[in-house]
Design an enzyme around this catalytic site. Structure first.
Site, PDB file in Angstrom:
ATOM      1  N   CYS A   3       0.854  -1.187   0.000  1.00 58.05           N
ATOM      2  CA  CYS A   3       0.000   0.000   0.000  1.00 58.05           C
ATOM      3  C   CYS A   3       0.886   1.232   0.000  1.00 58.05           C
ATOM      4  CB  CYS A   3      -0.869  -0.004   1.238  1.00 58.05           C
ATOM      5  SG  CYS A   3      -1.765  -1.535   1.397  1.00 58.05           S
TER       6      CYS A   3
ATOM      7  N   ARG B 137       3.252   1.234  -6.700  1.00 55.79           N
ATOM      8  CA  ARG B 137       3.314   0.152  -5.704  1.00 55.79           C
ATOM      9  C   ARG B 137       2.157  -0.827  -5.883  1.00 55.79           C
ATOM     10  NH1 ARG B 137       6.325   1.621  -0.976  1.00 55.79           N
ATOM     11  NH2 ARG B 137       4.930   0.387   0.287  1.00 55.79           N
TER      12      ARG B 137
ATOM     13  N   TRP C 293      -3.661  -2.074  -1.455  1.00 53.91           N
ATOM     14  CA  TRP C 293      -3.534  -3.287  -2.277  1.00 53.91           C
ATOM     15  C   TRP C 293      -4.153  -4.389  -1.426  1.00 53.91           C
ATOM     16  CZ3 TRP C 293      -0.519  -7.973  -2.453  1.00 53.91           C
ATOM     17  CH2 TRP C 293      -0.406  -8.548  -3.720  1.00 53.91           C
TER      18      TRP C 293
ATOM     19  N   ASN D 109      -0.361  -0.145   6.391  1.00 58.70           N
ATOM     20  CA  ASN D 109       0.219  -1.054   5.400  1.00 58.70           C
ATOM     21  C   ASN D 109       0.781  -2.220   6.196  1.00 58.70           C
ATOM     22  OD1 ASN D 109       1.250  -2.213   3.179  1.00 58.70           O
ATOM     23  ND2 ASN D 109       2.958  -0.797   2.900  1.00 58.70           N
ATOM     24  N   GLY D 110       0.417  -3.468   5.832  1.00 54.25           N
ATOM     25  CA  GLY D 110       0.907  -4.635   6.564  1.00 54.25           C
ATOM     26  C   GLY D 110      -0.249  -5.576   6.838  1.00 54.25           C
TER      27      GLY D 110
ATOM     28  N   GLU E  78      14.479 -15.236 -17.000  1.00 57.18           N
ATOM     29  CA  GLU E  78      14.187 -13.809 -16.783  1.00 57.18           C
ATOM     30  C   GLU E  78      13.449 -13.220 -17.980  1.00 57.18           C
ATOM     31  OE1 GLU E  78      13.978 -11.949 -14.423  1.00 57.18           O
ATOM     32  OE2 GLU E  78      14.012  -9.918 -15.258  1.00 57.18           O
TER      33      GLU E  78
ATOM     34  N   LYS F  17       9.752 -11.495 -17.732  1.00 65.43           N
ATOM     35  CA  LYS F  17       9.480 -10.131 -18.214  1.00 65.43           C
ATOM     36  C   LYS F  17       8.273 -10.137 -19.141  1.00 65.43           C
ATOM     37  CE  LYS F  17      11.251  -7.863 -15.899  1.00 65.43           C
ATOM     38  NZ  LYS F  17      11.629  -8.707 -14.885  1.00 65.43           N
TER      39      LYS F  17
ATOM     40  N   GLU G 127       4.898 -11.074 -17.214  1.00 64.55           N
ATOM     41  CA  GLU G 127       4.369 -10.175 -16.172  1.00 64.55           C
ATOM     42  C   GLU G 127       3.883  -8.844 -16.729  1.00 64.55           C
ATOM     43  OE1 GLU G 127       6.932  -8.733 -13.059  1.00 64.55           O
ATOM     44  OE2 GLU G 127       8.692  -8.937 -14.297  1.00 64.55           O
TER      45      GLU G 127
ATOM     46  N   HIS H 177      12.932 -33.187 -23.506  1.00 68.28           N
ATOM     47  CA  HIS H 177      12.301 -33.973 -22.430  1.00 68.28           C
ATOM     48  C   HIS H 177      10.900 -33.465 -22.139  1.00 68.28           C
ATOM     49  CE1 HIS H 177      16.121 -35.967 -21.688  1.00 68.28           C
ATOM     50  NE2 HIS H 177      16.681 -34.777 -21.836  1.00 68.28           N
TER      51      HIS H 177
ATOM     52  N   LYS I  25       4.936  -3.687  -6.646  1.00 63.57           N
ATOM     53  CA  LYS I  25       6.382  -3.481  -6.765  1.00 63.57           C
ATOM     54  C   LYS I  25       7.128  -4.199  -5.650  1.00 63.57           C
ATOM     55  CE  LYS I  25      10.204  -2.110  -8.415  1.00 63.57           C
ATOM     56  NZ  LYS I  25      10.699  -2.863  -9.589  1.00 63.57           N
TER      57      LYS I  25
HETATM   58  C1  AGP Z   1      10.262  -8.845 -11.227  1.00 67.01           C
HETATM   59  O1  AGP Z   1      10.064  -8.147 -12.444  1.00 67.01           O
HETATM   60  C2  AGP Z   1       9.059  -8.793 -10.332  1.00 67.01           C
HETATM   61  N1  AGP Z   1       8.636  -7.480 -10.097  1.00 67.01           N
HETATM   62  C3  AGP Z   1       9.241  -9.646  -9.085  1.00 67.01           C
HETATM   63  O2  AGP Z   1       9.523 -10.961  -9.497  1.00 67.01           O
HETATM   64  C4  AGP Z   1      10.354  -9.211  -8.109  1.00 67.01           C
HETATM   65  O3  AGP Z   1      11.623  -9.489  -8.666  1.00 67.01           O
HETATM   66  C5  AGP Z   1      10.204 -10.036  -6.814  1.00 67.01           C
HETATM   67  O4  AGP Z   1       8.947  -9.746  -6.254  1.00 67.01           O
HETATM   68  C6  AGP Z   1      11.306  -9.752  -5.775  1.00 67.01           C
HETATM   69  O5  AGP Z   1      11.238  -8.403  -5.368  1.00 67.01           O
HETATM   70  P1  AGP Z   1      12.493  -7.796  -4.542  1.00 67.01           P
HETATM   71  O6  AGP Z   1      13.686  -7.886  -5.430  1.00 67.01           O
HETATM   72  O7  AGP Z   1      12.104  -6.410  -4.204  1.00 67.01           O
HETATM   73  O8  AGP Z   1      12.667  -8.671  -3.310  1.00 67.01           O
END
Ligand code: AGP
Length: 611
Positions: free
Chosen positions: A2, A27, A74, A100-101, A484, A488, A491, A507, A606
């Site tokens: 949040c 966020r 969130w 937040n939490g 990776e 990308k 997501e 396989h 984020k």
């Molecule tokens: C990556 O593009 C994502 N946003 C997500 O996988 C991110 O890497 C993961 O949540 C870890 O976040 P952090 O590096 O802040 O711990």
């Protein structure tokens, strides 16, 4: 996840709160709200959905005020709707909280408060704070004392802001396990869950630590422990200016951050690869020599993109420092009874420094008496305060939810760590280390060379963006880059994409090959080039389509692949820093062509600060 903003001073509060929340939109959130003391009365505005809904609401009926709180939520407990939007108030509607939490004992507290006659109007865990504070808030009890008593009853995590119409000259803040930052202005003070919200107003901040409270008033900030003991702390001057945290002329934060990577690698190397002596200086991350001599095993623990960086780190540490290295998903690490001990180094990689799973793994590692080092991008974040050492990545604020520049900064930091361990364990001669550092110094220029192909990559994206499935293949140190690249794409464009070790294709995944699923093959010159060329052949002979990343001049693959992206000739150990760039750009352009919300993809945040 949040966003929290608070203000007390002499300026109109609502515009400051709304501006601050807009700077925290990345966020991830699904509702928003604000609470101000206007004409002596606590007044709320809350709305579901995007912030623009709250802005319209606030503009409809202006609220003159000099103190208040704002929040973007969130959802973790309760659906994203207006009733569940923060701020939440006590039944008399005289005090409001933003949070937040997660309150882990909210059910028990809920029951107790209902038995005391309190009525609940939401299905959030946060609302218990409003009634609990009310319960302790008597005429003779200052607000901060009521908050102190209330948070002492709560199990779980919180970054909390509280405002009361009975004491309109103050804001109270409390934190445990969720970041909260205080901004120091000229006779005005701020509260925020993240730095960008403060930058237009002040660059001088105080980081709150766990189990601390703060009282913000026109007279300044009083910081104290949860028990009320005053705390003295120096402020931190944030060098990020507001522009740096803005898009800087790019269409999206993500594109800006992809283009910033040459600078980020340079900044992360700066001051750490001294001269040509092959010595690495890690400053705040230096570890005792005795520990380094007795080091038996490294564990790298992270989530998502940071976990992919960890997979590359394994190659680097084992080849440069000759220390056995394991890589774990943070969400798995603490449940598998890891054999970490006082001779282990547990490296926690996290851009935000607040990811709940990685933070829990850090705490587990410390319980096992392992030494902990976090590779992190956020100054003062929780992990940087709890780990024994911190190796900061100097990537600057990463606003796009999809991590790009933080990833290459993490890879750079892992090179430095591997070199440092290698030199201190005499596994690496100064000359070999110096040669490796020279290669690292070339990386910013090599990244620039690849970024110059952005237009060409966009043209390829135009040909493939309608596909529903992708398979990414890589080998050796570039297998994590296949993972990776797939992450990308999935997501930010919501296309299903899988990363696979190329040798595994036969396989199983080979059954999927047909003209509808492009295969992205990382086929730059390397010790396994011939193997991956065979994989490309396997795909082509089954009418699959191939996008190949090749080293400039490799004509053979050009004849077989449908699309080709050339990268410069690269030393294998640094190649992931460069091969990831075209995959970031490909994902970006595909997502833009599909009209996706590139900087704030659906369902993502984020920083995942809940388990
Ligand atoms: C990556 O593009 C994502 N946003 C997500 O996988 C991110 O890497 C993961 O949540 C870890 O976040 P952090 O590096 O802040 O711990």
């Amino acid at each position: 996840m949040c966003g929290i903003v608070g203000y007390i001073g002499q300026q109109e509060t609502v515009p400051i709160l709304l501006d601050g929340l807009q700077r925290l939109e990345y966020r991830g959130y699904d509702s928003a709200g604000l609470a101000v003391i206007s004409r002596g009365k606590l007044t709320l505005r809350r709305s579901e959905g995007k912030l623009r809904n709250l802005i319209c609401l606030a503009h409809k009926s202006p609220l003159p005020s000099v103190v208040g709180l704002g929040h973007t939520r969130w959802a973790t407990h309760g659906r994203p709707n207006e009733d569940n939007a923060h701020p939440h108030t006590n039944n008399k509607k005289t005090l409001a909280v933003v949070h937040n939490g997660i309150v882990e004992n909210d059910r028990i507290l809920h029951k107790e408060l209902e038995a005391d006659g309190y009525k609940f109007h939401s299905d959030t865990d946060t609302e218990v704070f409003a009634h609990l504070i009310d319960k302790y808030y008597t005429a003779k009890t200052p607000l901060e004392t009521a908050v102190k008593k209330a948070v002492a009853r709560v199990k779980g995590t919180f970054a909390l802001g509280v405002v009361s119409q009975q004491e309109p000259g103050k804001l109270v803040a409390a934190r445990r396990g969720s970041p909260l930052i205080l901004g120091l202005g000229e006779k005005e003070f701020f509260l925020a869950s993240d730095i960008p919200a403060l930058l237009p107003y002040t660059r001088d901040v105080l980081f709150m630590y766990d189990d601390e409270l703060a009282v913000l008033s026109n007279r300044g900030i009083k910081l104290m422990t949860a028990k009320g003991k005053p705390v003295k702390r120096k402020s931190t001057h944030i060098t990020w200016n507001a522009i740096q945290a803005e898009k800087g002329g790019y269409k999206h934060f993500m594109l800006k951050e992809i283009y910033e990577q040459p600078q980020v690698v340079e900044d992360t190397l700066r001051g750490r690869v001294e001269g040509l002596g092959g010595e690495v200086v890690l400053g705040e991350a230096e570890m005792p020599d005795l520990f380094l001599k007795g080091l038996k095993r490294v564990f790298i623990v992270a989530c998502g993109t940071s976990w992919h960086a960890g997979l590359v780190g394994k190659f680097l540490i084992e080849s440069l420092a000759k220390v056995p290295t394991e890589v774990d998903f943070a969400s798995e690490f603490r449940y598998r009874a890891p054999l970490a001990d006082k001779n282990s180094l547990v490296v926690l990689i996290s851009q935000s420094g607040e990811t709940a799973d990685t933070l829990a793994a850090l705490r587990e590692a410390k319980k096992l008496k392992a030494r902990t080092l976090t590779i992190c991008n956020v100054v003062g974040s929780t992990m940087t305060r709890e780990a024994h050492e911190t190796l900061y990545t100097h990537a600057g604020p990463e606003i796009g939810v999809a991590s790009t520049k933080a990833f290459t900064a993490q890879l750079t930091a892992l090179h430095l760590l591997a070199l440092y361990l290698g030199r201190h364990r005499k596994a690496l001669t100064p000359a070999t280390a110096a040669a490796h550092m020279d290669r690292l110094r070339q990386v910013p220029r090599l990244i620039e060379d690849v970024i110059k192909m952005d237009k060409h990559i966009e043209e390829i994206a135009q040909k493939v963006f309608k596909h529903r499935d992708f398979l990414y293949l890589g080998r050796g140190i570039n297998y994590p880059i296949a993972l990776e690249g797939a992450l990308k794409l999935k997501e930010i464009s919501y296309i299903h994409a899988e990363g696979y070790p190329a040798g595994e294709m036969k396989h199983g995944p080979i059954a999927l090959i047909d003209g509808r699923m492009p295969v992205v093959a990382i086929a730059n010159n390397s010790s396994v080039l011939q193997k991956i060329m065979n994989n490309i052949e396997e795909v082509k002979s089954r009418n699959g389509s191939v996008l190949a990343l090749v080293t400039k001049g490799n004509k053979e693959i050009r004849r077989r692949a449908d699309w080709v992206i050339e990268v410069p000739a690269l030393n294998e150990s640094i190649s992931p820093l460069i091969t990831v760039i075209p995959l970031q750009l490909l994902a970006y352009h595909v997502a833009v062509l599909r009209g996706a919300d590139v900087d704030q993809p659906r369902n993502l945040a984020k920083s995942v600060t809940v388990e």
